[in-house]
Enzyme design. Structure first.
Site, PDB file in Angstrom:
ATOM      1  N   LYS A 174       0.852  -1.187   0.000  1.00 23.87           N
ATOM      2  CA  LYS A 174       0.000   0.000   0.000  1.00 23.87           C
ATOM      3  C   LYS A 174       0.891   1.241   0.000  1.00 23.87           C
ATOM      4  CE  LYS A 174      -1.703   2.930   2.747  1.00 23.87           C
ATOM      5  NZ  LYS A 174      -1.893   4.106   1.837  1.00 23.87           N
ATOM      6  N   GLY A 227       6.553   5.613   8.448  1.00 27.70           N
ATOM      7  CA  GLY A 227       5.749   6.820   8.541  1.00 27.70           C
ATOM      8  C   GLY A 227       5.856   7.443   9.920  1.00 27.70           C
ATOM      9  N   GLY A 232       2.312   4.788  13.549  1.00 25.21           N
ATOM     10  CA  GLY A 232       3.005   3.555  13.890  1.00 25.21           C
ATOM     11  C   GLY A 232       2.471   2.915  15.157  1.00 25.21           C
ATOM     12  N   GLU A 249       9.394   1.824  10.977  1.00 23.36           N
ATOM     13  CA  GLU A 249      10.411   2.862  10.819  1.00 23.36           C
ATOM     14  C   GLU A 249       9.684   4.190  10.901  1.00 23.36           C
ATOM     15  OE1 GLU A 249      12.516   5.691   9.220  1.00 23.36           O
ATOM     16  OE2 GLU A 249      12.673   4.467   7.420  1.00 23.36           O
ATOM     17  N   CYS A 283      12.900  11.252   7.299  1.00 23.68           N
ATOM     18  CA  CYS A 283      12.740  10.821   8.690  1.00 23.68           C
ATOM     19  C   CYS A 283      13.996  11.066   9.511  1.00 23.68           C
ATOM     20  CB  CYS A 283      12.348   9.351   8.745  1.00 23.68           C
ATOM     21  SG  CYS A 283      13.490   8.256   7.866  1.00 23.68           S
ATOM     22  N   GLU A 384       8.571  16.416  15.681  1.00 23.14           N
ATOM     23  CA  GLU A 384       9.021  16.287  14.302  1.00 23.14           C
ATOM     24  C   GLU A 384       8.178  17.184  13.399  1.00 23.14           C
ATOM     25  OE1 GLU A 384      10.270  12.723  11.276  1.00 23.14           O
ATOM     26  OE2 GLU A 384       8.332  12.517  12.290  1.00 23.14           O
TER      27      GLU A 384
END
Length: 490
Positions: A174, A227, A232, A249, A283, A384
């Site tokens: 996906k 993501g 997550g 991740e 990231c 972030e």
């Protein structure tokens, strides 16, 4: 361009018939129409992958036979590299120099690397004192749901697809609903090279529906997600449905520590690359710059001078050094963080606004932004941002640098710049991060594990670990003949 899903060896529309437009973030123009899948489409793809895995049509092939398919995929990607680089830029907004020199070549390398790795995978064997034997073998996990992000669409897909297929699993990919173009092209290649129906499936649609179904389904044995940390956490919770294996991740707020003995101009350029590469949508971006006190003011001033000269523009131009953010919603999130930094008292050194001049008015461009004189309690320091926004802090000595660097819920990456190699190695050994650099940033290698500590994730991509995370280990104990145990008296 019309993009459909690839399920059980066929190109199909969404069961609902719904479609959505995909736009170029540099100018807002529609570049494709894509099937907009939902839970039922995900279930259909999972069913196809389950049937293919249980049949053994893929897992029963030898490692060499599976590797041959991966080599063919890599060859076809290489033949189409120019087209793929252009399409990735068109869909994602990143600059063509990045897709040409990094994104597409790394995807190609990844398929070849895992083709090599699976061929070299050997079983372990131990002969015991009683002449029995223990054999340890690797087997595929089963059906793997692979959920990849919009910032490196093809490269991240390759990071998951290549080891999953090499190990003998069947997959449901996906991609982000925002950036499905390169995944579509990859699956055209998967069809061309003749991978059996049901082994590799492409399902499109929003993560809240399609991604959640992959995480919850009892017929999915592993889910891999790249993501944001909050998503997550949701994936991790949903995966408890059948205790499926997970690789996550996730986010980062990575520190770059700059000592006062560095080559000044080279250090400034590296700091820029650490945060402004891919418009900060990385990231592992070096979004926290820690500069030693003696050079702090001079460094911030020079950094701002250089950042103001970055060529921001349409990624299709060879001259562009930084492109658009991938979508309007995310651009507005980044701008809200900038507003928050100003309101909390950080000093805005440069940038801080949307760029709308010189042909950029229809795109999602944010100026390279630098904040100085920040403190650890500010949102722009703690959270972030995932955009071209850098916060600069000063530090006194090694101890202070390490304390500030590790003061984060994240632990994905980090770097130290200094001419003192002993000091650099001491600091790297104390950084709570999974990926570290000394005197460089952003370099990544397909043979080395990628992943983080703390809330930056679970497991690793790339390297031998990336293959192991798609395999189960089985212990087989062999006695040639049945003998009495001698445990019971009668």
């Amino acid at each position: 361009m019309k993009i459909n899903m690839y399920i059980d060896g066929e190109w199909v529309e969404a069961l609902s018939g719904e479609r959505k437009n995909i736009i170029n973030p540099a100018n807002g123009e529609v570049i494709a129409s894509t099937a907009d899948g939902s839970v039922d489409d995900a279930k259909k793809a999972i069913k196809a992958a389950r049937k293919a895995f249980d049949s053994g049509i893929w897992s029963n092939l030898s490692a060499e036979e599976r590797a041959a398919y991966l080599y063919k995929i890599a060859d076809r990607l290489e033949e189409k590299a120019t087209e793929l680089a252009f399409l990735e830029t068109l869909n994602n907004g990143k600059v063509i120099r990045a897709t040409t020199t990094a994104d597409i070549p790394v995807a190609i390398q990844t398929f070849r690397y895992y083709a090599d790795q699976v061929k070299e995978l050997k079983k372990e064997s131990y002969i015991r004192a009683d002449s029995s034997e223990t054999i340890i073998i690797h087997e595929p996990i089963g059906v793997c749901g692979l959920i990849v992000p919009w910032n490196f669409p093809l490269m991240m897909a390759a990071w998951q697809i290549a080891p999953a297929l090499a190990a003998g699993n069947t997959i449901v990919l996906k991609p982000s609903e925002l950036t499905p173009v390169s995944a579509f092209k990859l699956f055209e290649i998967i069809e061309e090279v003749g991978i059996p129906a049901g082994v590799a499936n492409l399902v499109l649609g929003p993560g809240s529906k399609v991604g959640n179904e992959l995480a919850e389904s009892l017929d999915v044995d592993k889910v891999s997600f790249t993501g944001g940390t909050k998503t997550g956490q949701s994936i991790m919770h949903a995966a408890t449905s059948n205790m499926k294996k997970i690789t996550l991740e996730l986010g980062g707020k990575s520190p770059l520590i700059m000592f006062d003995d560095v080559d000044f101009e080279a250090a400034v350029e590296n700091a820029m690359f650490g945060i402004f590469h891919n418009a900060g949508q990385v990231c592992s971006a070096a979004s926290r710059l820690l500069v030693q006190e003696p050079i702090y003011d001079k460094f911030v001033e020079r950094l701002a001078e250089r950042a103001n000269k970055i060529v921001v523009g349409n990624g299709e131009s060879e001259n562009s050094e930084m492109g658009a953010l991938t979508n309007e919603f995310h651009m507005n999130e980044v701008l809200s963080y900038i507003k928050s930094g100003i309101e909390e008292g950080a000093r805005l050194v440069c940038g801080g606004k949307r760029l709308t001049e010189n042909g950029l008015e229809r795109g999602f461009f944010v100026a390279p932004t630098i904040f100085a004189d920040v403190n650890e309690d500010m949102r722009i320091v703690k959270e972030e941002i995932f955009g071209p926004v850098l916060v600069v802090q000063k530090f006194k000595d090694e101890e202070d640098a390490i304390q500030k660097a590790n003061d984060s819920i994240y632990g994905l990456a980090g770097a130290v710049f200094t001419e003192d190699m002993d000091r650099a190695k001491r600091i790297v050994s104390k950084l709570r991060a999974g990926i570290t650099w000394i005197n460089s940033y952003h370099l990544a290698y397909v043979d080395s594990p990628w992943g983080g500590y703390k809330q930056s994730g679970i497991g690793r991509s790339l390297g031998s670990a990336g293959l192991e995370h798609f395999m189960e280990m089985k212990q087989i104990n062999i006695h040639q003949h049945v003998k009495p145990v001698g445990w019971y008296a009668n």
